[in-house]
Design an enzyme around this catalytic site. Structure first.
Site, PDB file in Angstrom:
ATOM      1  CG  ASP A 138       2.337   1.026   0.576  1.00  0.00           C
ATOM      2  OD1 ASP A 138       3.534   1.109   0.917  1.00  0.00           O
ATOM      3  OD2 ASP A 138       1.729   1.966   0.029  1.00  0.00           O
ATOM      4  CB  VAL A 167       2.927   1.407  -2.929  1.00  0.00           C
ATOM      5  CG1 VAL A 167       2.360   0.611  -4.096  1.00  0.00           C
ATOM      6  CG2 VAL A 167       4.434   1.208  -2.834  1.00  0.00           C
ATOM      7  CG  ASP A 168      -1.880   1.410  -0.624  1.00  0.00           C
ATOM      8  OD1 ASP A 168      -1.727   0.535  -1.495  1.00  0.00           O
ATOM      9  OD2 ASP A 168      -2.070   1.136   0.573  1.00  0.00           O
ATOM     10  NE  ARG A 169      -2.441   7.870   1.344  1.00  0.00           N
ATOM     11  CZ  ARG A 169      -3.572   8.147   1.966  1.00  0.00           C
ATOM     12  NH1 ARG A 169      -4.597   8.626   1.289  1.00  0.00           N
ATOM     13  NH2 ARG A 169      -3.695   7.949   3.271  1.00  0.00           N
TER      14      ARG A 169
END
Length: 401
Positions: A138, A167-169
């Site tokens: 991320d 970013v991950d979400r």
């Protein structure tokens, strides 16, 4: 019975991006089977916790799943995964495709076994560029996609990461949409497909959608950036006794704000009286708003702006958010009884459907909690399961509390 009831998802992901995507699919009704290594997902080790391996990040990113521990480097562990794949609708993974190939679980292998499979990878970079084999996290993608630069421009000049796995979400949710679209295609054609959802490209589009600016044109008209987003005074406003979040955006809202604030003199100021002029003078406009909001308390401003229908929200911290009256009224953070962790706070599914109610299917599981059940569903006998435990292809079932 959520909208994805009847869909079987094999979740071969760890950390946040893939598990969050798989959890969402599970919340929507899919039967999600999480395949963990014998060591378990690393987020199990992020505390605080009541019991090791059951930390809050894991609990809040791995509900609505059944869990099995398999060592994919062992022949029987790989065999179990292949049996899972045979009648699955989706296989979701987030290691690099090169690593899946080394495990002999590449798309060329599994698509022969199950041509209807949606083989979905969420990883760092598109596979047709020079970064294809690079690892990604991320923080790296936030910096690489210019978000850290924008934080510096809008702040004190110091590049920073957003204090959230943004970013991950975002990429996880992008994967959910892409997977659902692929399932529609599969149901129309009878064929699955390989689906790659790269972090770098996804976030580059996400950021530049706002900030392409004059770089949209060739030759460029400026150096890019959305001035309103980058204004140093675009932040929660300090009041006489705290902070408040306000956005006065369109002409109707500004007219109401002039009256509510007692600043009707600004109607005659050419820098304030049209949308275009405010956009052209956004730093000055936001700086003046910052001065105005210091003249009353948060409660006074909230009452005035609510009455004037000007968008306003409190600036919560993590604890006060749990007590927000709207979220309390909608029971958005229910406290539920986990069989081993006791009362835990969770979140509701935010989207609602008129015909297919979606809600968490189950709470996050202990390591290998459903391993024997899943292996028996796949046709493994008790003797074979015992042999797999002896061989290290799987782990013993967790002790009952």
């Amino acid at each position: 019975m959520g909208p994805l009831a009847g869909i079987k998802v094999i979740d071969m992901t760890t950390v946040l991006m893939g598990p969050y995507a798989a959890q969402t699919l599970g919340d929507y009704g899919a039967d999600v089977i999480k395949v963990e290594s014998p060591e378990g997902d690393v987020t199990r080790k992020i505390g605080p916790w009541h019991h090791p391996g059951m930390g809050p990040v894991y609990l809040n990113t791995n509900r609505s799943k059944r869990v099995i521990c398999l060592d994919l480097k062992k022949p029987r562990g790989r065999e179990a995964v292949l049996r899972l794949v045979k009648d699955a609708d989706v296989l979701l993974y987030n290691i690099r495709p090169q690593a899946m190939a080394r495990l002999n679980l590449g798309y060329d292998v599994v698509s022969v076994l199950n041509p209807r499979l949606v083989y979905a990878g969420v990883f760092g970079f598109g596979q047709d560029g020079p970064y294809a084999a690079k690892p990604a996290y991320d923080d790296l993608i936030q910096g690489g996609a210019a978000l850290s630069h924008l934080m510096a421009v809008a702040g004190d000049g110091t590049p920073r990461y957003v204090p959230n796995a943004l970013v991950d979400r975002i990429v996880g949710l992008t994967a959910v949409g892409a997977i659902c679209a692929s399932l529609v295609h599969r149901d129309r054609t009878g064929r699955g497909q390989r689906l790659d959802v790269p972090m770098f490209e996804t976030m580059s589009a996400f950021i530049m959608g706002d900030h392409m600016g004059g770089l949209t044109y060739e030759p460029p008209l400026d150096r890019g950036g959305y001035p309103r987003h980058l204004s140093p005074d675009r932040r929660p406003y300090k009041t006489a006794d705290g902070y408040i979040c306000v956005i006065v955006y369109n002409d109707k809202q500004w007219d109401a704000f002039f009256t509510a604030s007692g600043r009707t003199d600004l109607r005659a100021d050419d820098r304030f009286n049209t949308f275009a002029s405010r956009a052209a003078n956004i730093d000055l406009v936001y700086a003046e708003l910052a001065r105005i909001f210091q003249t009353r308390t948060t409660a006074e401003w909230t009452a005035l702006l609510d009455a004037a229908d000007v968008p306003v929200m409190p600036m919560h911290d993590l604890e006060s958010l749990l007590d927000d009256p709207h979220l309390v009224a909608t029971d958005f953070f229910p406290v539920v009884d986990h069989p081993t962790e006791g009362p835990i706070r969770s979140t509701r599914v935010s989207a609602t459907w008129s015909e297919t109610k979606a809600e968490p299917q189950r709470l996050a599981a202990r390591p290998n909690e459903h391993g024997e059940q899943i292996l028996r569903e796949l046709g493994f006998s008790g003797e074979e399961i015992a042999a797999m435990i002896r061989d290290g292809a799987t782990t013993p079932a967790p002790a009952k509390e």
